[in-house]
Design an enzyme around this catalytic site. Structure first.
Site, PDB file in Angstrom:
ATOM      1  N   CYS A 145     -12.242  -6.065  10.343  1.00 45.49           N
ATOM      2  CA  CYS A 145     -11.877  -4.764   9.780  1.00 45.49           C
ATOM      3  C   CYS A 145     -12.212  -4.763   8.298  1.00 45.49           C
ATOM      4  O   CYS A 145     -12.653  -5.776   7.748  1.00 45.49           O
ATOM      5  CB  CYS A 145     -10.398  -4.437  10.007  1.00 45.49           C
ATOM      6  N   CYS A 165     -11.068  -7.522   5.868  1.00 43.72           N
ATOM      7  CA  CYS A 165     -11.859  -8.759   5.801  1.00 43.72           C
ATOM      8  C   CYS A 165     -12.935  -8.634   4.718  1.00 43.72           C
ATOM      9  O   CYS A 165     -13.134  -9.550   3.907  1.00 43.72           O
ATOM     10  CB  CYS A 165     -12.523  -9.047   7.146  1.00 43.72           C
ATOM     11  N   ASP A 203     -41.978  18.319 -11.408  1.00 44.89           N
ATOM     12  CA  ASP A 203     -43.192  18.309 -12.208  1.00 44.89           C
ATOM     13  C   ASP A 203     -44.239  19.101 -11.419  1.00 44.89           C
ATOM     14  O   ASP A 203     -44.102  19.285 -10.211  1.00 44.89           O
ATOM     15  CB  ASP A 203     -43.636  16.861 -12.429  1.00 44.89           C
ATOM     16  N   ASP A 241     -43.702  11.193 -11.550  1.00 44.55           N
ATOM     17  CA  ASP A 241     -44.559  10.071 -11.144  1.00 44.55           C
ATOM     18  C   ASP A 241     -45.221   9.350 -12.308  1.00 44.55           C
ATOM     19  O   ASP A 241     -46.027   8.446 -12.099  1.00 44.55           O
ATOM     20  CB  ASP A 241     -45.642  10.547 -10.175  1.00 44.55           C
ATOM     21  N   ASP A 301     -42.309  10.842 -17.324  1.00 43.86           N
ATOM     22  CA  ASP A 301     -41.181  11.355 -16.545  1.00 43.86           C
ATOM     23  C   ASP A 301     -39.992  10.397 -16.539  1.00 43.86           C
ATOM     24  O   ASP A 301     -38.908  10.756 -16.087  1.00 43.86           O
ATOM     25  CB  ASP A 301     -41.608  11.611 -15.087  1.00 43.86           C
TER      26      ASP A 301
END
Length: 718
Positions: free
Chosen positions: A15, A18, A412, A613, A617
């Site tokens: 559970c 643990c 962008d 990219d 950015d």
């Protein structure tokens, strides 16, 4: 401190308590920077000082808490056969009791097994088949915590010893509940078996990904094609994939042709045609046959990278999981106290120790926190797998959770909304220079840039077979342009008009078919020693899916903004094509201005995502609540982002955001169900409305229900 990251497989957790215990033990070590344990995934992510400890020592620390740990590649699989056998044996032992209880429902005790048979079955269950529960309970208590095994062990042992005492005291079969202990163990074991099977099978997408490469492959050796195990293949080997087979490595086609299904990697549902010189990806299914040269193997392939990324992401913990962690930390001790109070109060009020004990045991059994512990990680694991299938790799659970609350998305333009492959559609030159000279000068500088505009100019120069010019002192200004000294000429600048320091004359376009092109195209200016040489007009068409994807986002209530370094006329033209209002498209944006725009939006209290990219950015990606970088973009962009798009596709972005929304909804549903289950189950059991057997069945069903709800994400359609 020097930091190394490691993932470990952990077995033996029953559970969330643990998982919390392991986390607590690890995080107390001063050489551990952070440790996160995923109960549903049965994994631990640990960042540690590798100058002060080793993975084996970390494994030993975990094992001292009562659990088993192993490296992913070395851990032995759990003995599922033994687990399977124990479950079915317990169910077989419980079957006579089930038959007897059916008879009791119609007022007959004749179907209940004889007392001697009840004692034998119950004793076998408690002394042998319950041993895994006892071991887990002892290890948990020894480690300073209490988990589900403690509740089940205490409940079943108490009712077994009480029933045995009644028999020894001569009360016969009227005050015994041997059936309760056996059936509780059977139902709980069945529930845990279903739970484990679901977690390691259909819930976890990793298993499916790891099966995507063939174990054997055709290799060209000594002028013959021979079959060899995949792990013997080396980079540079010539491999063959026939119709219906899977590609074994990332590589380049050297012969043949085929259609490749790469949907597992890119999220692209349509097959892609492959022929001489094209790249093939490991795990792809081919319709056709190709020979290809292996360029990347194993973990270095795109598939291997995806498996590693998904393993890291699924093992991480979302902020929303902290609520369940806090509850689980105090849940079992609280339940033990409630059970004791139930026993005392019912005994005092009813005057019947038997009834009081049965109710106290029912409280122990019904209150298992398994469903609570599974609520968040189960949904996260399923959601991560769905996102990967759509070509979106979230780096961690926190990123996926944040993506589920996004209200504004910043895009962008070049390469994101548009194809990113512009063509030169018009050229203007100053009076003292011609097109060939302008192209030659511009291309010499642009060869040192990676922007799509630079690629287009260099491609045109190469097409005309223009000689390269020697340059030196190259300097790039992010978001503005690039400059360099051409030997024998002087300083050349290529980029934005302002960067190059001049304005274009008004009579541009008088000698071309579309005089408006200079107003709507992207412009790249060229200057020599701050004197205008010329300019290029470049057209970059929209991607086929951009309009539909942005429409989907807006229909889901997500506001879409365009932030571009391009000039205003071009950006507004793109916005009109996409159906975006004028005020949602912003031109002439520097990297700093993009970051400031996102900061201003966030200050209004909205959640913002950014897609980019390039190096320019990176600040905006880092500042956004969720940054999406395109795979294969600059390293700094990918490192700054919270998620990666396998393709620069707005459709992928939309699918990723909608997957995140669905995952967060599922988590909230699971948490609500888990809390309601415990809030209602405990008082019902304390009042005698639930027997221990019913409580055991409900406990098993609660975990399976949470997992089933999480699995619905795998069938989610957007």
């Amino acid at each position: 401190m020097p930091t190394q990251h490691i993932n470990l497989n952990i077995r033996g957790m029953t559970c969330q308590a643990c998982a919390n215990r392991i986390e607590k033990v690890l995080n107390k070590k001063d050489f551990v920077q952070s440790a996160t344990v995923n109960f549903a995934g049965e994994t631990a992510q640990i960042a540690f000082d590798d100058t002060r400890t080793t993975p084996n020592e970390l494994i030993q620390i975990i094992e001292k808490t009562g659990f088993q740990a192993a490296l992913p590649n070395t851990g032995q699989p759990e003995n599922n056969h033994e687990t399977h056998w124990r479950v079915w044996a317990l169910l077989a032992m419980a079957a006579p009791f089930m038959l007897g209880m059916v008879g009791m429902m119609v007022g007959s005790h004749a179907l209940m097994p004889p007392l001697w048979a009840q004692i034998i079955l119950a004793t076998a269950a408690q002394t042998y088949f319950a041993l895994p529960f006892y071991r887990g309970a002892v290890a948990s208590v020894r480690g300073g915590a209490a988990n589900m095994d403690v509740l089940v062990s205490m409940g079943t042992v108490a009712i077994y010893l009480y029933s045995l005492g009644m028999v020894l005291a001569g009360y016969g079969s009227h005050h015994v509940y041997f059936e309760a202990g056996v059936m509780v163990l059977a139902f709980v074991s069945l529930g845990k078996y279903w739970e484990a099977k679901t977690k390691r099978g259909s819930l976890n997408a990793l298993g499916a990904l790891l099966q995507l490469t063939p174990r054997e492959v055709l290799v060209y050796q000594n002028e013959n094609w021979v079959t060899q195990p995949l792990d013997t293949i080396k980079i540079g080997d010539i491999l063959r994939c026939v119709h219906g087979g899977r590609v074994a490595a990332d590589g380049e086609v050297i012969a043949g042709e085929a259609w490749a299904d790469e949907s597992h990697l890119t999220g692209e549902s349509q097959p892609i045609y492959k022929t001489l010189g094209d790249k093939v990806l490991a795990g792809s299914i081919l319709s056709g046959s190709v020979d290809y040269r292996a360029e990347s193997l194993g973990g270095d392939t795109l598939l291997g990278d995806m498996v590693a990324a998904l393993a890291d992401a699924q093992g991480s913990k979302a902020p929303i999981a902290r609520l369940a962690d806090k509850v689980a930390a105090v849940f079992v001790p609280t339940v033990l106290a409630i059970s004791a109070i139930t026993l005392i109060l019912n005994w005092l009020i009813l005057g019947d120790l038997t009834a009081a004990l049965v109710r106290a045991v029912a409280v122990l059994v019904v209150a298992c926190p398994c469903a609570l512990g599974l609520a968040t990680p189960a949904a996260m694991m399923a959601g991560m797998g769905v996102a990967v299938r759509h070509g979106v790799w979230f780096k961690n659970a926190a990123a996926l959770e944040a993506a589920g609350a996004i209200e504004h998305i910043i895009l962008d333009k070049t390469g994101t909304i548009t194809l990113g492959k512009p063509d030169i559609v018009a050229i203007w030159t100053a009076q003292h220079i011609d097109e060939t000279q302008l192209l030659q000068i511009a291309a010499a500088v642009e060869r040192h840039a990676a922007h799509p505009w630079a690629v287009a100019i260099v491609a045109e120069a190469d097409k005309r077979e223009l000689a390269d010019l020697p340059i030196e002192n190259v300097n790039t200004v992010a978001g503005e342009g690039i400059s360099a000294d051409i030997v024998g000429m002087g300083n050349v600048k290529v980029g934005k008009l302002d960067f190059c320091g001049f304005r274009l004359p008004e009579n541009l376009g008088s000698n071309i078919d579309n005089p408006n092109i200079w107003q709507i195209a992207s412009l790249v200016a060229v200057s020599l020693n701050n004197q205008a040489l010329g300019a290029f007009a470049l057209a970059d068409p929209l991607k086929p899916d951009s309009h539909a994807a942005i429409t989907r986002l807006r229909e889901h209530g997500i506001h879409v903004h365009i932030l571009s370094g391009d000039h205003a006329a071009t950006v507004q033209h793109i916005a009109q094509q996409l159906g975006l209002p004028e005020h949602m498209a912003h031109a002439n944006q520097s990297p700093r201005q993009k970051a400031e725009f996102i900061q201003q939006l966030k200050q209004t209290g909205v959640r913002v995502a950014m897609v980019g990219d390039g190096i320019n950015d990176a600040p905006a990606l880092a500042l956004a609540d969720v940054g999406f970088a395109v795979r294969g973009s600059t390293d700094i962009a990918e490192q700054s982002a919270d998620a990666v798009l396998v393709k620069a596709s707005i459709q992928q972005l939309a699918n990723g955001l909608f997957t995140a929304q669905a995952t967060v909804r599922t988590i909230k549903q699971n948490l609500f169900f888990a809390f309601i289950y415990n809030l209602l189950g405990i008082p019902f059991a304390a009042l005698g409305l639930l027997t221990p057997v019913m409580a055991g069945a409900m406990m098993a069903l609660s975990s399976v229900s949470v997992l089933g709800n999480a699995l619905r994400l795998k069938k989610q359609k957007f």
